[in-house]
Write a protein that holds these residues in place. Sequence first.
Motif, PDB file in Angstrom:
ATOM      1  N   LEU A 181       0.829  -1.205   0.000  1.00 26.32           N
ATOM      2  CA  LEU A 181       0.000   0.000   0.000  1.00 26.32           C
ATOM      3  C   LEU A 181       0.863   1.255   0.000  1.00 26.32           C
ATOM      4  O   LEU A 181       0.625   2.190  -0.774  1.00 26.32           O
ATOM      5  CB  LEU A 181      -0.930  -0.003   1.221  1.00 26.32           C
ATOM      6  CG  LEU A 181      -2.018  -1.075   1.258  1.00 26.32           C
ATOM      7  CD1 LEU A 181      -2.803  -0.990   2.561  1.00 26.32           C
ATOM      8  CD2 LEU A 181      -2.963  -0.959   0.074  1.00 26.32           C
ATOM      9  N   GLU A 182       1.879   1.286   0.867  1.00 24.68           N
ATOM     10  CA  GLU A 182       2.684   2.505   0.996  1.00 24.68           C
ATOM     11  C   GLU A 182       3.603   2.732  -0.204  1.00 24.68           C
ATOM     12  O   GLU A 182       3.799   3.880  -0.608  1.00 24.68           O
ATOM     13  CB  GLU A 182       3.507   2.464   2.282  1.00 24.68           C
ATOM     14  CG  GLU A 182       4.369   3.711   2.462  1.00 24.68           C
ATOM     15  CD  GLU A 182       4.847   3.933   3.881  1.00 24.68           C
ATOM     16  OE1 GLU A 182       5.809   4.703   4.043  1.00 24.68           O
ATOM     17  OE2 GLU A 182       4.247   3.371   4.827  1.00 24.68           O
ATOM     18  N   PHE A 216      -0.578   3.629  -2.752  1.00 25.91           N
ATOM     19  CA  PHE A 216      -0.798   5.016  -2.342  1.00 25.91           C
ATOM     20  C   PHE A 216      -0.137   6.019  -3.285  1.00 25.91           C
ATOM     21  O   PHE A 216      -0.742   7.048  -3.610  1.00 25.91           O
ATOM     22  CB  PHE A 216      -0.300   5.238  -0.914  1.00 25.91           C
ATOM     23  CG  PHE A 216      -1.153   4.608   0.161  1.00 25.91           C
ATOM     24  CD1 PHE A 216      -2.290   3.864  -0.151  1.00 25.91           C
ATOM     25  CD2 PHE A 216      -0.821   4.743   1.502  1.00 25.91           C
ATOM     26  CE1 PHE A 216      -3.071   3.273   0.831  1.00 25.91           C
ATOM     27  CE2 PHE A 216      -1.599   4.163   2.501  1.00 25.91           C
ATOM     28  CZ  PHE A 216      -2.718   3.432   2.162  1.00 25.91           C
ATOM     29  N   VAL A 259      -6.054   9.614  -0.513  1.00 27.04           N
ATOM     30  CA  VAL A 259      -6.375   8.317   0.086  1.00 27.04           C
ATOM     31  C   VAL A 259      -7.389   8.559   1.210  1.00 27.04           C
ATOM     32  O   VAL A 259      -7.145   9.350   2.117  1.00 27.04           O
ATOM     33  CB  VAL A 259      -5.117   7.644   0.665  1.00 27.04           C
ATOM     34  CG1 VAL A 259      -5.499   6.372   1.421  1.00 27.04           C
ATOM     35  CG2 VAL A 259      -4.114   7.341  -0.439  1.00 27.04           C
ATOM     36  N   ASP A 291      -9.396   6.596   4.138  1.00 24.98           N
ATOM     37  CA  ASP A 291      -9.461   5.363   4.917  1.00 24.98           C
ATOM     38  C   ASP A 291     -10.587   5.496   5.938  1.00 24.98           C
ATOM     39  O   ASP A 291     -10.529   6.328   6.840  1.00 24.98           O
ATOM     40  CB  ASP A 291      -8.119   5.130   5.613  1.00 24.98           C
ATOM     41  CG  ASP A 291      -8.048   3.787   6.314  1.00 24.98           C
ATOM     42  OD1 ASP A 291      -8.948   2.955   6.085  1.00 24.98           O
ATOM     43  OD2 ASP A 291      -7.095   3.572   7.097  1.00 24.98           O
ATOM     44  N   SER A 305      -2.191   4.361   8.340  1.00 23.29           N
ATOM     45  CA  SER A 305      -2.412   4.573   6.903  1.00 23.29           C
ATOM     46  C   SER A 305      -2.245   6.033   6.530  1.00 23.29           C
ATOM     47  O   SER A 305      -1.783   6.355   5.424  1.00 23.29           O
ATOM     48  CB  SER A 305      -3.806   4.089   6.508  1.00 23.29           C
ATOM     49  OG  SER A 305      -4.812   4.835   7.191  1.00 23.29           O
ATOM     50  N   ALA A 343       0.208   7.433   3.752  1.00 23.58           N
ATOM     51  CA  ALA A 343      -0.238   8.258   2.621  1.00 23.58           C
ATOM     52  C   ALA A 343       0.624   9.504   2.499  1.00 23.58           C
ATOM     53  O   ALA A 343       1.036   9.885   1.397  1.00 23.58           O
ATOM     54  CB  ALA A 343      -1.707   8.632   2.808  1.00 23.58           C
ATOM     55  N   GLY A 370      -3.897  12.275   2.786  1.00 28.09           N
ATOM     56  CA  GLY A 370      -4.635  11.259   3.525  1.00 28.09           C
ATOM     57  C   GLY A 370      -5.786  11.871   4.293  1.00 28.09           C
ATOM     58  O   GLY A 370      -5.618  12.868   4.992  1.00 28.09           O
TER      59      GLY A 370
END
Length: 336
Positions: free
Chosen positions: A128-129, A133, A139, A141, A193, A197, A204
């Motif tokens: 993801l990172e 992303f 992003v 979440d 998260s 991001a 994020g």
Amino acid sequence: MHIGLTHTLDFDRDGKTSGHLSMPFSIDRSPYFQVKVPICLIRNGEGPSLLLMAGNHGDEFEGELSLAKLIRRLDPKQIKGRVTILPMANAPAVMAAKRCSPLDGGNLNRAFPGDPLGAPTSRLASFLETELFPRHDVVFDIHSGGTSMEHLPTALVERDTDPDRHRRGVELMRTLGMPYGFVADNGQASPTSMGAARRAGAIGVSGEFGGGGTATVDTMAITARAIDNLMVAVGVVEAPVLSPESKPSTPTRLLSLSRHGQGLYATRRGWFEPAVRLGDGVSAGQLAGWYHDLERLDLAEEALHFAESGIVLSRRLHTMCEAGDCLLQVAELVEG
């Protein structure tokens, strides 16, 4: 290709594509098992890119259900740019209705930046990172209190050292239409998260949308409205998709939660009875509730009091508690 995870997705292909992120992980029942995380890509030419994710914690259902609906309802012709939907980010936890993965005990929202050669949760965090992303401008979440907590509906962004990106993040947080919001300051190495991001160069945005391990009419409505508001604000759609008849949003009031004293914690085994409701304004010294000992019926219940003033942000739903359990949290109103 990420060394700890495989997929066959083409992020530049127009249309709607559904697939899986796959991670080999041998288990007793199936030695060649693969962890399968569903993902949907919806693209229509060049434009902004938005990643919507839920199921970071498996027992937080509002986002999971809302994004599942969005996958079915959103047509590529309705959008400009790309919307990526990850409705069950920590899929093993979602299927077990648990906060953390039953495969490795991993809490995805404490696993970033992860390890491409680690256990499944850590491998997913790494993908993801480093891979997903960075492909997106924003992003989002979606969280909630899960099975053990109820949480006041709040939005959240992490403080960014880039002033323009930080300003845009706060703007997008306010567009969600949540009654309250936070600007968190967890530092560059934040394992969440939102920290990931930021390190990936994306904006994020997050939030808490309910709790109790359930979904209600109200929590689903506020989640749908937030998703629609963000998609419109980012520019990937022109009109709401999930909540076309939703009510206008109220201004977001900013809160601060930065001190241990804003929480009330159990110091021994007991049974908690609250004296306040979520969203109540309280003062330092005010009665917060009572702590019972059902193993010593001859002992009177213990009165518990708030150490600080604020708004009741979250409450433990399970009456039976162990030492260390957070019973209540209050947040300080800093704007609004």
